[in-house]
Design a protein around this motif. Sequence first.
Motif, PDB file in Angstrom:
ATOM      1  N   GLY A 289      46.181  54.610  11.923  1.00 50.34           N
ATOM      2  CA  GLY A 289      45.269  55.005  10.838  1.00 50.34           C
ATOM      3  C   GLY A 289      44.033  55.704  11.381  1.00 50.34           C
ATOM      4  N   ASP A 290      42.851  55.298  10.855  1.00 51.67           N
ATOM      5  CA  ASP A 290      41.619  55.967  11.280  1.00 51.67           C
ATOM      6  C   ASP A 290      40.946  55.268  12.464  1.00 51.67           C
ATOM      7  OD1 ASP A 290      40.534  53.686  10.162  1.00 51.67           O
ATOM      8  OD2 ASP A 290      39.393  54.709   8.601  1.00 51.67           O
ATOM      9  N   GLY A 291      41.570  54.183  12.968  1.00 52.65           N
ATOM     10  CA  GLY A 291      41.021  53.501  14.147  1.00 52.65           C
ATOM     11  C   GLY A 291      39.811  52.636  13.829  1.00 52.65           C
ATOM     12  N   LYS A 292      39.478  52.533  12.532  1.00 50.47           N
ATOM     13  CA  LYS A 292      38.253  51.800  12.183  1.00 50.47           C
ATOM     14  C   LYS A 292      38.516  50.379  11.677  1.00 50.47           C
ATOM     15  CE  LYS A 292      35.492  55.871  11.541  1.00 50.47           C
ATOM     16  NZ  LYS A 292      35.003  56.873  10.599  1.00 50.47           N
ATOM     17  N   ASN A 293      39.748  49.921  11.799  1.00 49.31           N
ATOM     18  CA  ASN A 293      40.011  48.519  11.440  1.00 49.31           C
ATOM     19  C   ASN A 293      39.263  47.638  12.432  1.00 49.31           C
ATOM     20  OD1 ASN A 293      42.289  50.313  10.661  1.00 49.31           O
ATOM     21  ND2 ASN A 293      42.857  48.481   9.517  1.00 49.31           N
ATOM     22  N   VAL A 294      38.765  46.523  11.916  1.00 49.47           N
ATOM     23  CA  VAL A 294      37.912  45.660  12.742  1.00 49.47           C
ATOM     24  C   VAL A 294      38.618  44.344  13.038  1.00 49.47           C
ATOM     25  CG1 VAL A 294      35.751  44.332  12.720  1.00 49.47           C
ATOM     26  CG2 VAL A 294      35.788  46.674  11.847  1.00 49.47           C
ATOM     27  N   ARG A 295      38.548  43.941  14.298  1.00 48.29           N
ATOM     28  CA  ARG A 295      39.028  42.629  14.712  1.00 48.29           C
ATOM     29  C   ARG A 295      37.898  41.916  15.442  1.00 48.29           C
ATOM     30  NH1 ARG A 295      42.152  44.070  11.512  1.00 48.29           N
ATOM     31  NH2 ARG A 295      44.430  44.207  11.615  1.00 48.29           N
ATOM     32  N   ASP A 296      37.953  40.592  15.471  1.00 42.27           N
ATOM     33  CA  ASP A 296      36.903  39.768  16.084  1.00 42.27           C
ATOM     34  C   ASP A 296      37.519  39.169  17.360  1.00 42.27           C
ATOM     35  OD1 ASP A 296      35.169  37.704  16.738  1.00 42.27           O
ATOM     36  OD2 ASP A 296      35.264  36.714  14.794  1.00 42.27           O
ATOM     37  N   TRP A 297      37.153  39.707  18.529  1.00 40.34           N
ATOM     38  CA  TRP A 297      37.898  39.399  19.752  1.00 40.34           C
ATOM     39  C   TRP A 297      37.300  38.221  20.513  1.00 40.34           C
ATOM     40  CZ3 TRP A 297      42.484  41.691  20.565  1.00 40.34           C
ATOM     41  CH2 TRP A 297      42.749  42.847  19.836  1.00 40.34           C
ATOM     42  N   LEU A 298      38.183  37.328  20.966  1.00 38.70           N
ATOM     43  CA  LEU A 298      37.746  36.130  21.707  1.00 38.70           C
ATOM     44  C   LEU A 298      38.511  36.045  23.025  1.00 38.70           C
ATOM     45  CD1 LEU A 298      36.118  33.407  21.528  1.00 38.70           C
ATOM     46  CD2 LEU A 298      38.245  32.360  20.746  1.00 38.70           C
ATOM     47  N   TYR A 299      37.775  35.774  24.109  1.00 42.16           N
ATOM     48  CA  TYR A 299      38.440  35.610  25.409  1.00 42.16           C
ATOM     49  C   TYR A 299      39.273  34.320  25.376  1.00 42.16           C
ATOM     50  CZ  TYR A 299      39.183  35.807  30.425  1.00 42.16           C
ATOM     51  OH  TYR A 299      39.766  35.883  31.668  1.00 42.16           O
ATOM     52  N   VAL A 300      40.496  34.417  25.893  1.00 37.70           N
ATOM     53  CA  VAL A 300      41.478  33.345  25.676  1.00 37.70           C
ATOM     54  C   VAL A 300      41.036  31.980  26.226  1.00 37.70           C
ATOM     55  CG1 VAL A 300      42.828  33.984  27.726  1.00 37.70           C
ATOM     56  CG2 VAL A 300      43.960  32.826  25.816  1.00 37.70           C
TER      57      VAL A 300
ATOM     58  N   GLY B 203      37.077  16.574  17.175  1.00 39.22           N
ATOM     59  CA  GLY B 203      37.095  16.989  15.765  1.00 39.22           C
ATOM     60  C   GLY B 203      37.431  15.819  14.853  1.00 39.22           C
ATOM     61  N   ARG B 204      37.097  15.980  13.580  1.00 38.46           N
ATOM     62  CA  ARG B 204      37.481  14.965  12.590  1.00 38.46           C
ATOM     63  C   ARG B 204      38.927  15.199  12.203  1.00 38.46           C
ATOM     64  NH1 ARG B 204      34.484  15.675   7.715  1.00 38.46           N
ATOM     65  NH2 ARG B 204      33.854  17.719   8.465  1.00 38.46           N
ATOM     66  N   LEU B 205      39.747  14.153  12.282  1.00 39.10           N
ATOM     67  CA  LEU B 205      41.168  14.301  11.954  1.00 39.10           C
ATOM     68  C   LEU B 205      41.332  14.784  10.518  1.00 39.10           C
ATOM     69  CD1 LEU B 205      43.093  11.294  13.554  1.00 39.10           C
ATOM     70  CD2 LEU B 205      43.439  13.743  13.974  1.00 39.10           C
ATOM     71  N   GLY B 206      42.324  15.623  10.322  1.00 35.88           N
ATOM     72  CA  GLY B 206      42.594  16.134   8.979  1.00 35.88           C
ATOM     73  C   GLY B 206      41.825  17.396   8.662  1.00 35.88           C
ATOM     74  N   GLU B 207      40.912  17.798   9.546  1.00 39.62           N
ATOM     75  CA  GLU B 207      40.070  18.969   9.246  1.00 39.62           C
ATOM     76  C   GLU B 207      40.635  20.253   9.851  1.00 39.62           C
ATOM     77  OE1 GLU B 207      36.939  19.177   7.546  1.00 39.62           O
ATOM     78  OE2 GLU B 207      37.626  17.232   6.823  1.00 39.62           O
ATOM     79  N   ARG B 208      40.249  21.349   9.219  1.00 37.64           N
ATOM     80  CA  ARG B 208      40.548  22.686   9.711  1.00 37.64           C
ATOM     81  C   ARG B 208      39.285  23.237  10.371  1.00 37.64           C
ATOM     82  NH1 ARG B 208      43.716  26.983   7.721  1.00 37.64           N
ATOM     83  NH2 ARG B 208      44.608  25.778   6.021  1.00 37.64           N
ATOM     84  N   TYR B 209      39.435  23.901  11.522  1.00 39.95           N
ATOM     85  CA  TYR B 209      38.286  24.517  12.194  1.00 39.95           C
ATOM     86  C   TYR B 209      38.583  25.979  12.492  1.00 39.95           C
ATOM     87  CZ  TYR B 209      36.496  19.791  12.920  1.00 39.95           C
ATOM     88  OH  TYR B 209      36.030  18.511  12.718  1.00 39.95           O
ATOM     89  N   ASN B 210      37.659  26.848  12.116  1.00 39.92           N
ATOM     90  CA  ASN B 210      37.765  28.263  12.482  1.00 39.92           C
ATOM     91  C   ASN B 210      37.185  28.479  13.874  1.00 39.92           C
ATOM     92  OD1 ASN B 210      38.839  28.922  10.024  1.00 39.92           O
ATOM     93  ND2 ASN B 210      36.994  29.902   9.216  1.00 39.92           N
ATOM     94  N   ILE B 211      37.852  29.340  14.648  1.00 42.29           N
ATOM     95  CA  ILE B 211      37.394  29.649  16.011  1.00 42.29           C
ATOM     96  C   ILE B 211      37.261  31.170  16.107  1.00 42.29           C
ATOM     97  CG2 ILE B 211      37.952  29.463  18.468  1.00 42.29           C
ATOM     98  CD1 ILE B 211      39.913  27.176  17.704  1.00 42.29           C
ATOM     99  N   GLY B 212      36.081  31.645  16.486  1.00 38.14           N
ATOM    100  CA  GLY B 212      35.915  33.104  16.545  1.00 38.14           C
ATOM    101  C   GLY B 212      34.907  33.510  17.587  1.00 38.14           C
ATOM    102  N   GLY B 213      34.956  34.798  17.938  1.00 38.87           N
ATOM    103  CA  GLY B 213      34.145  35.278  19.054  1.00 38.87           C
ATOM    104  C   GLY B 213      32.795  35.852  18.666  1.00 38.87           C
ATOM    105  N   HIS B 214      32.491  35.952  17.354  1.00 39.32           N
ATOM    106  CA  HIS B 214      31.295  36.671  16.905  1.00 39.32           C
ATOM    107  C   HIS B 214      31.254  38.020  17.605  1.00 39.32           C
ATOM    108  CE1 HIS B 214      29.051  34.797  13.898  1.00 39.32           C
ATOM    109  NE2 HIS B 214      28.724  33.715  14.559  1.00 39.32           N
ATOM    110  N   ASN B 215      32.385  38.670  17.653  1.00 40.34           N
ATOM    111  CA  ASN B 215      32.512  39.887  18.441  1.00 40.34           C
ATOM    112  C   ASN B 215      33.393  40.885  17.696  1.00 40.34           C
ATOM    113  OD1 ASN B 215      32.439  41.538  20.801  1.00 40.34           O
ATOM    114  ND2 ASN B 215      34.493  40.810  21.270  1.00 40.34           N
ATOM    115  N   GLU B 216      32.838  41.373  16.590  1.00 36.71           N
ATOM    116  CA  GLU B 216      33.619  42.301  15.755  1.00 36.71           C
ATOM    117  C   GLU B 216      33.543  43.707  16.310  1.00 36.71           C
ATOM    118  OE1 GLU B 216      32.953  42.294  11.453  1.00 36.71           O
ATOM    119  OE2 GLU B 216      31.852  40.427  11.789  1.00 36.71           O
ATOM    120  N   LYS B 217      34.700  44.320  16.468  1.00 35.57           N
ATOM    121  CA  LYS B 217      34.709  45.701  16.954  1.00 35.57           C
ATOM    122  C   LYS B 217      35.819  46.486  16.253  1.00 35.57           C
ATOM    123  CE  LYS B 217      32.491  45.251  21.370  1.00 35.57           C
ATOM    124  NZ  LYS B 217      31.434  44.548  20.678  1.00 35.57           N
TER     125      LYS B 217
END
Length: 359
Positions: free
Chosen positions: A220-231, A245-259
């Motif tokens: 496409g136009d190359g402008k799609n954004v992903r949030d990259w995290l070092y493995v 973590g609290r059992l039963g919970e969902r946690y989001n993990i992200g790099g605060h690194n949108e490009k």
Amino acid sequence: MRTYLVTGGAGFIGSNYIHYMFRKYGDTIRIINVDCLTYAGNLENLKAVEDRDNYVFVKADIRDREAIEKIFGEYDIDRVVHFAAESHVDRSIRNPEVFVETNVLGTLVMLNAAKKAWENPDGSFKENKKFLHVSTDEVYGSLEEGDTYFYETTPLDPHSPYSASKASSDMLVKAYIDTYHFPANITNCSNNYGPYQFPEKLIPLIINNALQGKKLPVYGDGKNVRDWLYVDDHAKAIDMVQEQGRLGERYNIGGHNEKQNIEIIHIILDTLQEMLPKGDPRRELVSEKLITYVEDRKGHDRRYAIAPDKIKEEIGWYPETMFREGIRLTIQWFFEHEEWMKNVTSGDYQKYYAEMYQA
Ligand code: NAD
Ligand code: TYD
């Protein structure tokens, strides 16, 4: 000694997680790695740990109920960390069935086997047994530029067959938590990059093509954004969620690194130019002229972005590796593992590449 059953440990994130866990816990844990070795599974990723007394590899398919139950019978499993999945969006667009079989039905097999092994006759669960389901931010759908972020409360709205299958598996895990009080967590992580990533995904594909002077396909136009995290940061987050973590919970993990994808490609090209030694013939090949805009991916999600506030506030995890540093570490790793890249790109990869990119 705590015993881990890791599924998909021969893949990209699973193998990095196994290395991380042995670096952190040494001989105080045991890891049973269950993987059926699809095109994405590679035992070379685990050469450095294969001789450890506290590491066992079992070649088995998570869709095979008997094989999985046998493993739970042989070992007293304390932790399941469930990575095994079909993971590539483009492949899911071409062949969705296997995504449902592995990601949905395979997860169901894992849940049932763990439940059977851990459940007491009164329906409660044995002490200190935990299941962690590794999922993706793609289950939340797509954001627009300038929109907000994905939170744990964002409704699931997957678009690709891959993300639909992962969302289905997330819902099954949630159903087990809600129905049986099954001791599980779900983590939803943004795009990972780092050593051992298979070169069908953007970052290793661009590094590999650029070093050979091959076209760099931009959808496409190359402008799609992903949030990259070092493995490694992801591996650390998984361990912290499972232990704190609290059992039963969902946690989001992200790099605060949108490009944007095109920014990623420019950063890779600049970093390759900086890192390749003077006189290395590959310096002549690495060039912006290789950038080639190609037909867009069908249903291409515009932007993914995670707000990792909950995991930071409750558990104290935050992304530690800055993108510039992570990309240097990744490129350095690829420089030192040319043989690895040669091996994984021989055979079937050529066929995949030719079909996918008409090249
Ligand atoms: P990968 O494709 O590199 O590895 C998947 C592994 O699972 C391979 O070793 C493969 O052999 C194994 N596997 C596949 N089907 C199997 C089956 N039926 N039985 C047993 N083993 C099987 O994937 P990855 O990038 O390491 O992703 C691992 C997990 O993390 C996946 O669940 C994925 O959805 C999730 N995830 C990935 C990313 C990312 O950016 N790569 C981001 C967030 C979440
Ligand atoms: P990918 O690494 O496949 O991860 P995901 O689709 O799961 O986010 O792709 C990352 C982004 O890069 C995505 O927007 C699609 C784009 N992309 C290209 O532009 N060219 C490519 O050759 C590939 C593989 C991906």
